[in-house]
Design a protein around this motif. Structure first.
Motif, PDB file in Angstrom:
ATOM      1  N   ARG A  34     -24.903 -30.398 -15.786  1.00  0.00           N
ATOM      2  CA  ARG A  34     -25.530 -29.276 -16.474  1.00  0.00           C
ATOM      3  C   ARG A  34     -24.435 -28.489 -17.198  1.00  0.00           C
ATOM      4  N   VAL A  35     -24.666 -28.176 -18.462  1.00  0.00           N
ATOM      5  CA  VAL A  35     -23.682 -27.466 -19.271  1.00  0.00           C
ATOM      6  C   VAL A  35     -24.386 -26.396 -20.100  1.00  0.00           C
ATOM      7  N   ARG A  36     -23.787 -25.221 -20.170  1.00  0.00           N
ATOM      8  CA  ARG A  36     -24.205 -24.190 -21.122  1.00  0.00           C
ATOM      9  C   ARG A  36     -22.958 -23.640 -21.790  1.00  0.00           C
ATOM     10  N   ALA A  37     -23.109 -23.203 -23.041  1.00  0.00           N
ATOM     11  CA  ALA A  37     -21.973 -22.690 -23.799  1.00  0.00           C
ATOM     12  C   ALA A  37     -21.958 -21.174 -23.796  1.00  0.00           C
ATOM     13  N   LEU A  38     -20.774 -20.608 -23.595  1.00  0.00           N
ATOM     14  CA  LEU A  38     -20.568 -19.161 -23.712  1.00  0.00           C
ATOM     15  C   LEU A  38     -19.988 -18.871 -25.094  1.00  0.00           C
ATOM     16  N   GLY A  39     -20.592 -17.951 -25.804  1.00  0.00           N
ATOM     17  CA  GLY A  39     -20.041 -17.525 -27.075  1.00  0.00           C
ATOM     18  C   GLY A  39     -19.296 -16.222 -26.897  1.00  0.00           C
ATOM     19  N   SER A  40     -19.699 -15.202 -27.620  1.00  0.00           N
ATOM     20  CA  SER A  40     -19.053 -13.893 -27.495  1.00  0.00           C
ATOM     21  C   SER A  40     -19.678 -13.049 -26.394  1.00  0.00           C
ATOM     22  N   ARG A  41     -20.633 -13.631 -25.660  1.00  0.00           N
ATOM     23  CA  ARG A  41     -21.240 -13.002 -24.467  1.00  0.00           C
ATOM     24  C   ARG A  41     -22.027 -11.740 -24.794  1.00  0.00           C
ATOM     25  N   ASP A  46     -29.689 -14.005 -18.512  1.00  0.00           N
ATOM     26  CA  ASP A  46     -29.167 -15.278 -18.032  1.00  0.00           C
ATOM     27  C   ASP A  46     -29.357 -16.399 -19.044  1.00  0.00           C
ATOM     28  N   LEU A  47     -29.525 -16.065 -20.318  1.00  0.00           N
ATOM     29  CA  LEU A  47     -29.734 -17.065 -21.365  1.00  0.00           C
ATOM     30  C   LEU A  47     -28.682 -18.160 -21.333  1.00  0.00           C
ATOM     31  N   THR A  48     -27.417 -17.796 -21.163  1.00  0.00           N
ATOM     32  CA  THR A  48     -26.342 -18.783 -21.218  1.00  0.00           C
ATOM     33  C   THR A  48     -25.888 -19.251 -19.846  1.00  0.00           C
ATOM     34  N   ASP A  49     -26.446 -18.714 -18.786  1.00  0.00           N
ATOM     35  CA  ASP A  49     -25.947 -19.007 -17.442  1.00  0.00           C
ATOM     36  C   ASP A  49     -26.665 -20.207 -16.826  1.00  0.00           C
ATOM     37  N   ILE A  50     -26.071 -20.729 -15.759  1.00  0.00           N
ATOM     38  CA  ILE A  50     -26.682 -21.791 -14.952  1.00  0.00           C
ATOM     39  C   ILE A  50     -26.811 -21.249 -13.537  1.00  0.00           C
ATOM     40  N   THR A  51     -28.034 -21.074 -13.095  1.00  0.00           N
ATOM     41  CA  THR A  51     -28.259 -20.489 -11.767  1.00  0.00           C
ATOM     42  C   THR A  51     -28.957 -21.432 -10.814  1.00  0.00           C
ATOM     43  N   ASP A  52     -29.290 -22.642 -11.297  1.00  0.00           N
ATOM     44  CA  ASP A  52     -30.071 -23.555 -10.465  1.00  0.00           C
ATOM     45  C   ASP A  52     -29.346 -24.845 -10.114  1.00  0.00           C
ATOM     46  N   VAL A  53     -28.083 -25.015 -10.552  1.00  0.00           N
ATOM     47  CA  VAL A  53     -27.296 -26.210 -10.248  1.00  0.00           C
ATOM     48  C   VAL A  53     -25.901 -25.772  -9.846  1.00  0.00           C
ATOM     49  N   GLY A 165     -27.531 -28.783 -27.516  1.00  0.00           N
ATOM     50  CA  GLY A 165     -26.127 -29.156 -27.529  1.00  0.00           C
ATOM     51  C   GLY A 165     -25.225 -27.958 -27.702  1.00  0.00           C
ATOM     52  N   VAL A 166     -23.919 -28.229 -27.723  1.00  0.00           N
ATOM     53  CA  VAL A 166     -22.916 -27.181 -27.914  1.00  0.00           C
ATOM     54  C   VAL A 166     -22.439 -27.242 -29.361  1.00  0.00           C
ATOM     55  N   VAL A 167     -22.666 -26.185 -30.105  1.00  0.00           N
ATOM     56  CA  VAL A 167     -22.310 -26.144 -31.522  1.00  0.00           C
ATOM     57  C   VAL A 167     -20.805 -25.942 -31.668  1.00  0.00           C
ATOM     58  N   THR A 168     -20.173 -26.844 -32.418  1.00  0.00           N
ATOM     59  CA  THR A 168     -18.723 -26.751 -32.636  1.00  0.00           C
ATOM     60  C   THR A 168     -18.378 -26.197 -34.007  1.00  0.00           C
ATOM     61  N   SER A 169     -19.267 -26.364 -34.980  1.00  0.00           N
ATOM     62  CA  SER A 169     -19.029 -25.770 -36.296  1.00  0.00           C
ATOM     63  C   SER A 169     -20.357 -25.578 -37.012  1.00  0.00           C
ATOM     64  N   VAL A 170     -20.352 -24.633 -37.932  1.00  0.00           N
ATOM     65  CA  VAL A 170     -21.540 -24.286 -38.706  1.00  0.00           C
ATOM     66  C   VAL A 170     -21.129 -24.209 -40.171  1.00  0.00           C
ATOM     67  N   THR A 171     -21.919 -24.822 -41.031  1.00  0.00           N
ATOM     68  CA  THR A 171     -21.690 -24.710 -42.474  1.00  0.00           C
ATOM     69  C   THR A 171     -22.671 -23.697 -43.042  1.00  0.00           C
ATOM     70  N   LEU A 172     -22.132 -22.673 -43.701  1.00  0.00           N
ATOM     71  CA  LEU A 172     -22.917 -21.532 -44.179  1.00  0.00           C
ATOM     72  C   LEU A 172     -22.916 -21.462 -45.701  1.00  0.00           C
ATOM     73  N   ARG A 401     -32.126 -32.778 -19.526  1.00  0.00           N
ATOM     74  CA  ARG A 401     -31.906 -31.329 -19.450  1.00  0.00           C
ATOM     75  C   ARG A 401     -30.461 -30.977 -19.074  1.00  0.00           C
ATOM     76  N   VAL A 402     -29.519 -31.695 -19.683  1.00  0.00           N
ATOM     77  CA  VAL A 402     -28.111 -31.351 -19.493  1.00  0.00           C
ATOM     78  C   VAL A 402     -27.855 -29.918 -19.935  1.00  0.00           C
ATOM     79  N   PHE A 403     -28.566 -29.477 -20.986  1.00  0.00           N
ATOM     80  CA  PHE A 403     -28.378 -28.123 -21.502  1.00  0.00           C
ATOM     81  C   PHE A 403     -29.484 -27.164 -21.048  1.00  0.00           C
ATOM     82  N   GLY A 404     -30.194 -27.529 -20.010  1.00  0.00           N
ATOM     83  CA  GLY A 404     -31.268 -26.686 -19.508  1.00  0.00           C
ATOM     84  C   GLY A 404     -30.780 -25.619 -18.553  1.00  0.00           C
TER      85      GLY A 404
END
Length: 413
Positions: A34-41, A46-53, A165-172, A401-404
């Motif tokens: 299970r993986v979640r990404a932290l941005g600027s917090r 608990d949107l970005t947290d993992i509390t069940d694994v 997934g975990v976003v590594t770059s964004v084109t704007l 649900r790796v990102f769940g």
């Protein structure tokens, strides 16, 4: 070491891995259940947290470099996902380029803001996610893939809550740099607003209305006009000094007012990058509803003012243009966003949220994904016509649900 979000309102439970490169990130994702990404917090829950694994991993991209690569021929810029908007804006300005809009805080990460449907304001401006031309992200197998505008999955992949997934770059999308002037007016009565709502919210490129819902009406109107536009039509009284939207806020923290023109990145946000964003110790909620219901929403919030007052610092009203991003708060509708900055008292804030949602959700209001709300999937599903399509996309992209996490199960199902 205890790790919290920026406001100190949520403590992260899972182990945090600081990745050193995209390749390192790929290895971590491929190996973890299970993986979640932290941005600027800047999310408040608990949107970005993992509390069940117990063996889940939160990946921090803080150690990855900030890169901004502009392609003048396409008028697009590829930026690293963890980069803060303030840093991206500074790099763009140095090369003579700009973004069409910014949120009130320049401190937030590009990837996190896009994923949650974060926005600025303006009757001609979409959310920050509408500037996205493509995303690079690491999928559940650790492989890097790109989703671009025009792809079948694009509408469900931009505002995606980190579920794909975990976003590594964004084109704007970018445009040539421009100047903005910011003016503040005070004393806009409810009667004047009701009789001329469209004129007020359309009076500048970006408009924000601040209120505490009392009989005095709108306390402050922040008007941000581009340099090539006519000044806003007068209403209310012009502020004679720099104002903060909080009664005792430090005015050094806010961007330049007084109608003095300056670069877009120094006027479109409400707050300066070098200062603590907003109040700091606070909670926030926000609901985006079809613009035609704005006056009804205002009346309903005024009816709740006595219940809100003990924990409310200020409310802000903004506008966002409709888009076609499946989980966007402005999907299919031009909206008015009703924002609440609360004292950091979770018990009392969550006690008033059901009353707010009972008043606003029947008007079609959708909660901001990164802020405090109590609605679950049963209440939210009717508000998002493409919710089932998003679930199908998620089943295909991340069936295990790796990102769940529990947040997503609560709001998406």
């Amino acid at each position: 070491m205890v790790e919290t979000n920026w406001a100190g309102s949520h403590t992260y439970r899972s182990r945090i891995e600081r990745v050193r490169s995209v390749e390192h990130l790929q290895e971590v994702v491929a190996a973890a259940p299970r993986v979640r990404a932290l941005g600027s917090r800047h999310s408040f829950t608990d949107l970005t947290d993992i509390t069940d694994v117990d063996d889940g991993v939160l990946v921090s991209l803080d150690d990855l470099p900030t890169r901004v690569d502009v392609d003048p021929s396409t008028r697009r810029a590829r930026v690293t996902g963890r980069a803060a908007y303030g840093d991206v804006a500074t790099a763009l300005q140095a090369e003579g380029w700009a973004l069409g809009n910014l949120a009130s805080l320049p401190h937030i990460s590009v990837a996190g803001a896009v994923a949650t449907g974060t926005h600025g304001s303006g009757i001609g401006n979409g959310s920050l996610a509408t500037a996205v031309a493509s995303l690079d992200l690491v999928g559940p197998d650790g492989e890097l893939r790109t989703v671009g505008r025009g792809d079948t999955d694009f509408g469900g992949s931009v505002v995606a809550l980190g579920a794909l997934g975990v976003v590594t770059s964004v084109t704007l999308d970018v445009e040539p740099t421009y100047d903005v002037r910011q003016e503040v007016r005070t004393g806009l009565s409810w009667e004047t607003l009701a009789s001329g709502l469209d004129a007020v919210i359309g009076s500048a490129y970006s408009v924000s209305l601040f209120t505490r819902w009392g009989d005095a009406g709108i306390d402050q109107v922040w008007l941000k006009s581009r340099g090539d536009e006519a000044p806003p039509r007068p209403f209310g009284a012009p502020a004679t000094t720099t104002l903060h939207m909080f009664a005792d806020g430090d005015t050094e923290a806010v961007t330049v007012q007084g109608g003095v023109p300056g670069p877009w990145l120094d006027r479109l946000p409400h707050f300066r990058m070098a200062f603590t964003p907003s109040r700091g110790e606070e909670l926030q909620s926000e609901y985006l509803l079809p613009r035609e219901h704005a006056l009804t929403a205002i009346e309903r919030m005024r009816g709740l003012r006595e219940r809100l007052a003990p924990v409310l610092q200020v409310s802000e009203l903004r506008t966002v243009v409709a888009d076609d991003l499946w989980l966007s708060g402005s999907y299919g509708h031009d909206v008015v966003a009703v924002h609440f900055t609360w004292s950091r008292d979770q018990e009392r804030v969550y006690a008033v949220l059901p009353a707010i949602e009972a008043a606003l959700l029947p008007l079609g209001a959708r909660p901001h994904w990164g802020k405090c709300f109590v609605a679950g999937v049963a209440e939210l599903e009717p508000l998002y016509p493409r919710m089932a399509d998003f679930r199908a996309l998620r089943d295909r992209v991340d069936p295990d649900r790796v990102f769940g996490n529990t947040f997503l199960e609560r709001v998406i199902g």
